[in-house]
Design an enzyme around this catalytic site. Structure first.
Site, PDB file in Angstrom:
ATOM      1  N   HIS A 125     -35.782 -27.430 -31.118  1.00 29.41           N
ATOM      2  CA  HIS A 125     -35.214 -28.755 -30.853  1.00 29.41           C
ATOM      3  C   HIS A 125     -36.323 -29.783 -31.059  1.00 29.41           C
ATOM      4  O   HIS A 125     -37.503 -29.488 -30.879  1.00 29.41           O
ATOM      5  CB  HIS A 125     -34.703 -28.777 -29.410  1.00 29.41           C
ATOM      6  CG  HIS A 125     -33.899 -29.971 -29.038  1.00 29.41           C
ATOM      7  ND1 HIS A 125     -34.464 -31.187 -28.728  1.00 29.41           N
ATOM      8  CD2 HIS A 125     -32.552 -30.135 -28.885  1.00 29.41           C
ATOM      9  CE1 HIS A 125     -33.507 -32.049 -28.398  1.00 29.41           C
ATOM     10  NE2 HIS A 125     -32.342 -31.437 -28.498  1.00 29.41           N
ATOM     11  N   ASP A 202     -39.052 -22.974 -23.881  1.00 30.59           N
ATOM     12  CA  ASP A 202     -37.968 -23.946 -23.725  1.00 30.59           C
ATOM     13  C   ASP A 202     -36.720 -23.166 -23.337  1.00 30.59           C
ATOM     14  O   ASP A 202     -36.104 -22.503 -24.166  1.00 30.59           O
ATOM     15  CB  ASP A 202     -37.774 -24.705 -25.042  1.00 30.59           C
ATOM     16  CG  ASP A 202     -36.567 -25.632 -25.028  1.00 30.59           C
ATOM     17  OD1 ASP A 202     -35.799 -25.618 -24.050  1.00 30.59           O
ATOM     18  OD2 ASP A 202     -36.379 -26.361 -26.020  1.00 30.59           O
ATOM     19  N   GLN A 205     -31.266 -23.835 -23.196  1.00 30.16           N
ATOM     20  CA  GLN A 205     -30.009 -23.149 -23.493  1.00 30.16           C
ATOM     21  C   GLN A 205     -29.909 -21.788 -22.822  1.00 30.16           C
ATOM     22  O   GLN A 205     -28.810 -21.300 -22.555  1.00 30.16           O
ATOM     23  CB  GLN A 205     -29.855 -22.980 -25.014  1.00 30.16           C
ATOM     24  CG  GLN A 205     -29.730 -24.271 -25.788  1.00 30.16           C
ATOM     25  CD  GLN A 205     -28.490 -25.068 -25.416  1.00 30.16           C
ATOM     26  OE1 GLN A 205     -27.453 -24.516 -25.085  1.00 30.16           O
ATOM     27  NE2 GLN A 205     -28.599 -26.387 -25.485  1.00 30.16           N
ATOM     28  N   LYS A 228     -27.461 -28.502 -18.178  1.00 31.75           N
ATOM     29  CA  LYS A 228     -27.032 -27.368 -18.998  1.00 31.75           C
ATOM     30  C   LYS A 228     -26.547 -26.200 -18.129  1.00 31.75           C
ATOM     31  O   LYS A 228     -26.012 -25.225 -18.642  1.00 31.75           O
ATOM     32  CB  LYS A 228     -28.194 -26.865 -19.863  1.00 31.75           C
ATOM     33  CG  LYS A 228     -28.912 -27.921 -20.676  1.00 31.75           C
ATOM     34  CD  LYS A 228     -28.181 -28.308 -21.922  1.00 31.75           C
ATOM     35  CE  LYS A 228     -29.095 -29.140 -22.822  1.00 31.75           C
ATOM     36  NZ  LYS A 228     -28.428 -29.618 -24.026  1.00 31.75           N
ATOM     37  N   CYS A 366     -30.281 -32.268 -33.224  1.00 35.05           N
ATOM     38  CA  CYS A 366     -31.709 -32.465 -32.927  1.00 35.05           C
ATOM     39  C   CYS A 366     -32.553 -31.292 -33.431  1.00 35.05           C
ATOM     40  O   CYS A 366     -33.551 -30.912 -32.807  1.00 35.05           O
ATOM     41  CB  CYS A 366     -31.941 -32.683 -31.441  1.00 35.05           C
ATOM     42  SG  CYS A 366     -31.330 -34.260 -30.830  1.00 35.05           S
TER      43      CYS A 366
END
Length: 408
Positions: A125, A202, A205, A228, A366
């Site tokens: 991202h 990261d 998700q 999220k 993104c």
């Protein structure tokens, strides 16, 4: 953990789903962008403002103490949610993006020098690309990129070739927001540590779909966002190993992050407050706990099993459409499907599906470098959550057939 999973009962917890869009029942397939909120989260947010709205940590009156206790209870819940070793390793941020920037601008600025290297992947991202570009440019370091194959998997052999004594930081996404690919982050971390590099994961998700254990992963830093994981927007978590956070300078200056202030010198607060300057987003942080409780009560394994059913069903159904190509078919995926429809722009697909009450995401998500890798401008993306159904997937397929007949 509940014994059985009943999507009809689950849907009753999400009031926003009970509406029509353009006269059609809402189908919400934009969960990778943000998830909807269960009633327990909405009630927790409302309860804060109705019953104990006050600033935290500084007051001795009853409302302030109640607000502080509820706020810090979320920290304890977040610690358990990702299995951090200590509550002091949980820093509240505005979201994943701020967490990455915090690490880049503190640990990165403190430890990178000219000639050093930072490794990211080809499916990142923008929020895990741009902060590293900025600090590399400032320090004279070099940004390296792990390539991916046509299926959307990282090429780990190429990753190993990139690693060297120059590697100081590896920052990779656990799960791709565009492709759904689940990356082998534990292996990535182990290999990076062999060269003395620190690793940021990261988890934006991943955190709603996978069981997260930062100690088992041996992650140095892990970041994710509340919204999220069925929680409010504007709240996130940065996990960092305590010894690393202790050594890092503050990210911002102001109230709360200080121990003593004089015009001559300021001394900083202990962890985690050293990184939490000013009045935080108290209400949404308090409600975030309700979201984590909700997911934990149902159980990640139960949710994951159901979402995998949806992914399998949707993949088979969409592949029956002539001219439709799924972008990203990794062996290990979460419930995200990005696709292109031959001869039809992704924005037109999104607009026409919305007219049928179906919400999908369109564009580059993104991840412009990833789109360039596949030589496309963007995709349409359907991302599924625990409250979605196979019947809703059928409506998506019907809608795409109608679009193809009209525009194809």
């Amino acid at each position: 953990m509940i014994a059985t999973f009943d999507v009809i009962d689950i849907r009753k917890d999400f009031p926003i789903l009970n509406q029509t869009i353009h006269g059609k029942p809402l189908v919400y397939f934009d969960n990778a962008a943000t998830t909807q909120k269960p009633l327990s989260v909405i009630e927790a947010l409302s309860q804060y403002y109705m019953e104990f709205n006050a600033n935290i940590h500084r007051g001795i009156h009853t409302l302030a103490e109640k607000a502080t206790a509820e706020y810090e209870a979320t920290r304890d819940k977040a610690k358990a949610f990702i299995n951090a070793a200590q509550r002091e390793e949980i820093v509240f941020t505005r979201g994943t993006t701020e967490g990455i920037n915090l690490v880049a601008q503190t640990y990165g600025r403190q430890n990178l020098k000219a000639g050093d290297e930072v490794i990211i992947s080809g499916m990142e991202h923008h929020s895990n690309i741009v902060p590293w570009q900025m600090i590399c440019e400032e320090k004279g370091a070099t940004l390296r990129v792990i390539p991916i194959n046509e299926q959307g998997d990282l090429l780990l052999d190429e990753y190993e070739k990139l690693l060297s004594e120059k590697t100081k930081i590896v920052a990779v996404v656990y799960v791709s927001n565009s492709l759904g690919t689940i990356n082998p982050v534990k292996e990535i971390i182990t290999k990076a540590h062999q060269y003395g590099a620190k690793v940021l994961i990261d988890g934006a998700q991943a955190s709603a779909h996978l069981d997260i254990d930062v100690q088992d992963l041996d992650a140095d830093f892990y970041v994710f966002s509340s919204h999220k994981v069925y929680g409010p927007t504007g709240v996130g978590v940065l996990y960092g190993k305590r010894e690393l956070l202790d050594a890092m300078p503050p990210y911002q200056g102001g109230g709360e992050m200080i121990r003593e202030v004089s015009f001559g010198k300021t001394t900083y607060n202990d962890l985690p407050y050293k990184f939490e300057a000013g009045t935080p987003n108290i209400a949404d942080t308090v409600a975030f706990k309700a979201a984590l409780d909700y997911v934990t009560t149902i159980g990640k394994s139960v949710i994951g099993e159901y979402e995998h059913e949806l992914l399998t069903y949707a993949t088979e159904s969409l592949q029956s459409i002539d001219g439709l190509q799924i972008i990203g078919q990794a062996k290990e995926k979460i419930s995200v499907i990005s696709y292109v429809l031959e001869g039809i722009h992704h924005q037109d697909i999104g607009i026409m599906l919305d007219n049928d009450g179906i919400a999908v995401r369109t564009g580059h998500h993104c991840t412009q470098p990833l789109m360039d890798r596949f030589c496309i401008l963007g995709t349409s993306r359907a991302s599924f959550a625990m409250y979605n159904t196979k019947e809703e997937i059928d409506r998506l397929v019907q809608g795409l057939h109608k679009i193809k007949k009209k525009l194809g």
